[in-house]
Design a protein around this motif. Structure first.
Motif, mmCIF file in Angstrom:
data_model
loop_
_atom_site.group_PDB
_atom_site.id
_atom_site.type_symbol
_atom_site.label_atom_id
_atom_site.label_comp_id
_atom_site.label_asym_id
_atom_site.label_seq_id
_atom_site.Cartn_x
_atom_site.Cartn_y
_atom_site.Cartn_z
ATOM 1 N N PRO A 59 -49.036 -1.121 -8.537
ATOM 2 C CA PRO A 59 -47.863 -1.969 -8.775
ATOM 3 C C PRO A 59 -46.799 -1.258 -9.602
ATOM 4 O O PRO A 59 -47.074 -0.266 -10.287
ATOM 5 C CB PRO A 59 -48.442 -3.162 -9.537
ATOM 6 C CG PRO A 59 -49.671 -2.647 -10.182
ATOM 7 C CD PRO A 59 -50.225 -1.602 -9.253
ATOM 8 N N MET A 60 -45.568 -1.790 -9.535
ATOM 9 C CA MET A 60 -44.434 -1.193 -10.236
ATOM 10 C C MET A 60 -43.636 -2.241 -11.003
ATOM 11 O O MET A 60 -43.388 -3.338 -10.503
ATOM 12 C CB MET A 60 -43.498 -0.495 -9.244
ATOM 13 C CG MET A 60 -42.256 0.106 -9.907
ATOM 14 S SD MET A 60 -41.238 1.093 -8.769
ATOM 15 C CE MET A 60 -40.471 -0.184 -7.783
ATOM 16 N N ALA A 61 -43.240 -1.885 -12.217
ATOM 17 C CA ALA A 61 -42.248 -2.654 -12.964
ATOM 18 C C ALA A 61 -40.934 -1.894 -12.904
ATOM 19 O O ALA A 61 -40.908 -0.673 -13.076
ATOM 20 C CB ALA A 61 -42.677 -2.846 -14.413
ATOM 21 N N ARG A 103 -54.692 -8.221 -10.208
ATOM 22 C CA ARG A 103 -55.773 -7.942 -9.261
ATOM 23 C C ARG A 103 -55.315 -7.078 -8.094
ATOM 24 O O ARG A 103 -54.232 -7.263 -7.544
ATOM 25 C CB ARG A 103 -56.347 -9.257 -8.729
ATOM 26 C CG ARG A 103 -57.146 -10.028 -9.740
ATOM 27 C CD ARG A 103 -57.487 -11.419 -9.253
ATOM 28 N NE ARG A 103 -58.040 -11.422 -7.884
ATOM 29 C CZ ARG A 103 -58.342 -12.534 -7.222
ATOM 30 N NH1 ARG A 103 -58.132 -13.721 -7.794
ATOM 31 N NH2 ARG A 103 -58.834 -12.465 -6.004
ATOM 32 N N LYS A 104 -56.190 -6.145 -7.711
ATOM 33 C CA LYS A 104 -55.863 -5.226 -6.627
ATOM 34 C C LYS A 104 -55.920 -5.876 -5.250
ATOM 35 O O LYS A 104 -55.370 -5.339 -4.289
ATOM 36 C CB LYS A 104 -56.802 -4.023 -6.676
ATOM 37 C CG LYS A 104 -56.616 -3.150 -7.920
ATOM 38 C CD LYS A 104 -57.535 -1.953 -7.896
ATOM 39 C CE LYS A 104 -57.323 -1.077 -9.128
ATOM 40 N NZ LYS A 104 -58.207 0.107 -9.148
ATOM 41 N N ASP A 105 -56.610 -7.034 -5.159
ATOM 42 C CA ASP A 105 -56.723 -7.694 -3.859
ATOM 43 C C ASP A 105 -55.645 -8.748 -3.640
ATOM 44 O O ASP A 105 -55.681 -9.501 -2.671
ATOM 45 C CB ASP A 105 -58.107 -8.340 -3.697
ATOM 46 C CG ASP A 105 -58.365 -9.434 -4.723
ATOM 47 O OD1 ASP A 105 -57.720 -9.412 -5.794
ATOM 48 O OD2 ASP A 105 -59.200 -10.319 -4.457
ATOM 49 N N ARG A 106 -54.666 -8.802 -4.568
ATOM 50 C CA ARG A 106 -53.571 -9.752 -4.451
ATOM 51 C C ARG A 106 -52.243 -8.998 -4.519
ATOM 52 O O ARG A 106 -52.115 -7.985 -5.194
ATOM 53 C CB ARG A 106 -53.593 -10.788 -5.592
ATOM 54 C CG ARG A 106 -54.910 -11.505 -5.770
ATOM 55 C CD ARG A 106 -55.219 -12.428 -4.619
ATOM 56 N NE ARG A 106 -54.230 -13.489 -4.477
ATOM 57 C CZ ARG A 106 -54.242 -14.380 -3.495
ATOM 58 N NH1 ARG A 106 -55.190 -14.323 -2.553
ATOM 59 N NH2 ARG A 106 -53.332 -15.323 -3.421
ATOM 60 N N VAL A 107 -51.251 -9.500 -3.809
ATOM 61 C CA VAL A 107 -49.902 -8.930 -3.865
ATOM 62 C C VAL A 107 -49.013 -9.906 -4.633
ATOM 63 O O VAL A 107 -48.877 -11.071 -4.242
ATOM 64 C CB VAL A 107 -49.328 -8.692 -2.453
ATOM 65 C CG1 VAL A 107 -47.908 -8.157 -2.542
ATOM 66 C CG2 VAL A 107 -50.206 -7.718 -1.680
ATOM 67 N N VAL A 108 -48.437 -9.432 -5.734
ATOM 68 C CA VAL A 108 -47.631 -10.287 -6.604
ATOM 69 C C VAL A 108 -46.198 -9.764 -6.621
ATOM 70 O O VAL A 108 -45.963 -8.603 -6.957
ATOM 71 C CB VAL A 108 -48.200 -10.312 -8.040
ATOM 72 C CG1 VAL A 108 -47.329 -11.188 -8.934
ATOM 73 C CG2 VAL A 108 -49.630 -10.818 -8.036
ATOM 74 N N TRP A 109 -45.254 -10.638 -6.250
ATOM 75 C CA TRP A 109 -43.841 -10.271 -6.266
ATOM 76 C C TRP A 109 -43.127 -11.068 -7.349
ATOM 77 O O TRP A 109 -43.157 -12.302 -7.349
ATOM 78 C CB TRP A 109 -43.178 -10.587 -4.918
ATOM 79 C CG TRP A 109 -43.792 -9.900 -3.737
ATOM 80 C CD1 TRP A 109 -44.523 -8.751 -3.725
ATOM 81 C CD2 TRP A 109 -43.718 -10.340 -2.374
ATOM 82 N NE1 TRP A 109 -44.897 -8.434 -2.453
ATOM 83 C CE2 TRP A 109 -44.429 -9.388 -1.591
ATOM 84 C CE3 TRP A 109 -43.118 -11.433 -1.742
ATOM 85 C CZ2 TRP A 109 -44.551 -9.499 -0.218
ATOM 86 C CZ3 TRP A 109 -43.240 -11.534 -0.355
ATOM 87 C CH2 TRP A 109 -43.951 -10.590 0.392
ATOM 88 N N ARG A 110 -42.464 -10.377 -8.259
ATOM 89 C CA ARG A 110 -41.625 -11.027 -9.264
ATOM 90 C C ARG A 110 -40.263 -10.332 -9.255
ATOM 91 O O ARG A 110 -40.169 -9.139 -9.524
ATOM 92 C CB ARG A 110 -42.251 -10.947 -10.654
ATOM 93 C CG ARG A 110 -43.532 -11.752 -10.805
ATOM 94 C CD ARG A 110 -43.960 -11.855 -12.267
ATOM 95 N NE ARG A 110 -45.149 -12.675 -12.416
ATOM 96 C CZ ARG A 110 -46.391 -12.205 -12.486
ATOM 97 N NH1 ARG A 110 -46.589 -10.894 -12.416
ATOM 98 N NH2 ARG A 110 -47.415 -13.003 -12.620
ATOM 99 N N PHE A 111 -39.241 -11.094 -8.940
ATOM 100 C CA PHE A 111 -37.884 -10.547 -8.958
ATOM 101 C C PHE A 111 -36.986 -11.552 -9.659
ATOM 102 O O PHE A 111 -36.872 -12.706 -9.235
ATOM 103 C CB PHE A 111 -37.381 -10.290 -7.535
ATOM 104 C CG PHE A 111 -35.960 -9.771 -7.476
ATOM 105 C CD1 PHE A 111 -35.511 -8.813 -8.371
ATOM 106 C CD2 PHE A 111 -35.078 -10.252 -6.518
ATOM 107 C CE1 PHE A 111 -34.212 -8.333 -8.320
ATOM 108 C CE2 PHE A 111 -33.770 -9.784 -6.455
ATOM 109 C CZ PHE A 111 -33.340 -8.822 -7.349
ATOM 110 N N GLU A 112 -36.364 -11.100 -10.736
ATOM 111 C CA GLU A 112 -35.475 -11.959 -11.510
ATOM 112 C C GLU A 112 -34.168 -11.215 -11.741
ATOM 113 O O GLU A 112 -34.170 -10.054 -12.167
ATOM 114 C CB GLU A 112 -36.131 -12.294 -12.852
ATOM 115 C CG GLU A 112 -35.309 -13.197 -13.748
ATOM 116 C CD GLU A 112 -36.036 -13.512 -15.043
ATOM 117 O OE1 GLU A 112 -35.377 -13.467 -16.103
ATOM 118 O OE2 GLU A 112 -37.254 -13.773 -14.999
#
Length: 265
Positions: A163-165, A240-249
């Motif tokens: 993941p990336m911030a 978690r590596k088995d989930r894809v989480v998108w946060r864009f603000e």
């Protein structure tokens, strides 16, 4: 406190370790286009204070020009993807010899010119657990192939294994909002997890308190909180590596016009 080191008998750098014992995550923190300057080591010390073993390598070790001119922003040193891969491999080898480092929890942070390099490493190496990118990587030129950087940034993002911030400023004169939106689309379509934020009334380099015209204390504090919360989530296993989480603000004016952006000093 950061201590001067030599990496692979050829690269200068700095190393800092948090107080206390036990294994710790590590952050490879990369400098801006100025090379390693006070702002670079200031951020490095902040990473140490946040609990991470921190190493700051000089990716401009092959530069043969005047370092003072480079640090003043009056010269430029291009980075070659192949050389960067070798250099960061050497940095990771150096970290392996440090007993306090948990090699399963390695992050890499890039700022401005080096915003591309953490993405490159996450695409080409599997030892990177998290990427932090501050107002870089999606300049106009990054979307095109270059002899030193043959793969466009979107192709690298599609290959990332972690993941990336990402941190941006609304008033950035180098990165238009359209490029950030394009980045979000690439990451989402590739099912990559990210936490990307655009801070209102913040120019390029707004975390840099050595440049009073750019520095925005409130936005810088918020961005630092974003970064450390992201890293803590990744390093603790909450991300978690088995989930894809998108946060864009994003917070920007309805009258936003990139052509009116200026360079703050």
């Amino acid at each position: 406190m950061l201590t001067a080191i030599k990496i692979d008998n050829r690269m200068n750098g700095f190393l800092g370790k948090p107080a206390g014992g036990g294994k710790r995550p590590a952050v490879i923190h990369l400098h801006e286009r100025y090379g390693i300057v006070k702002h670079t080591t200031d951020l490095g010390e902040k990473f140490v204070a946040a609990g991470y073993v921190t190493i700051v390598p000089d990716l401009f070790s092959r530069f043969t020009g005047d370092r003072e001119v480079l640090a003043a922003g009056d010269d430029h040193c291009d980075l070659d993807d192949g050389e960067v891969l070798k250099d960061i491999d050497a940095v990771v080898d150096y970290l392996r010899a440090i007993p306090e480092v948990d090699m399963s929890r390695i992050a890499i942070s890039g700022v401005c010119q080096t915003g591309r390099q953490p993405i490159l490493m996450a695409a080409k190496r599997r030892y990177i657990a998290a990427v932090v990118m501050l107002y870089g990587a999606v300049y106009e030129a990054d979307w095109k192939s270059h002899p030193q950087r043959p793969e466009p940034i979107d192709k690298l993002m599609e290959q990332m294994s972690c993941p990336m911030a990402a941190v941006f400023g609304e008033l950035d004169n180098l990165i238009p909002l359209n490029n950030i939106v394009r980045m979000i689309g690439v990451l989402a379509n590739a099912k990559k997890s990210f936490d990307a934020r655009v801070y209102a009334d913040a120019p390029h380099g707004f975390l840099n308190d050595t440049m009073p015209g750019r520095f925005r204390p409130e936005q810088a504090n918020a961005a630092w909180t974003q970064i450390t919360k992201f890293l803590d989530a990744v390093f603790s296993g909450t991300h978690r590596k088995d989930r894809v989480v998108w946060r864009f603000e994003a917070d920007s004016s309805v009258d936003y016009d990139f052509t009116k952006m200026k360079r703050w000093v």
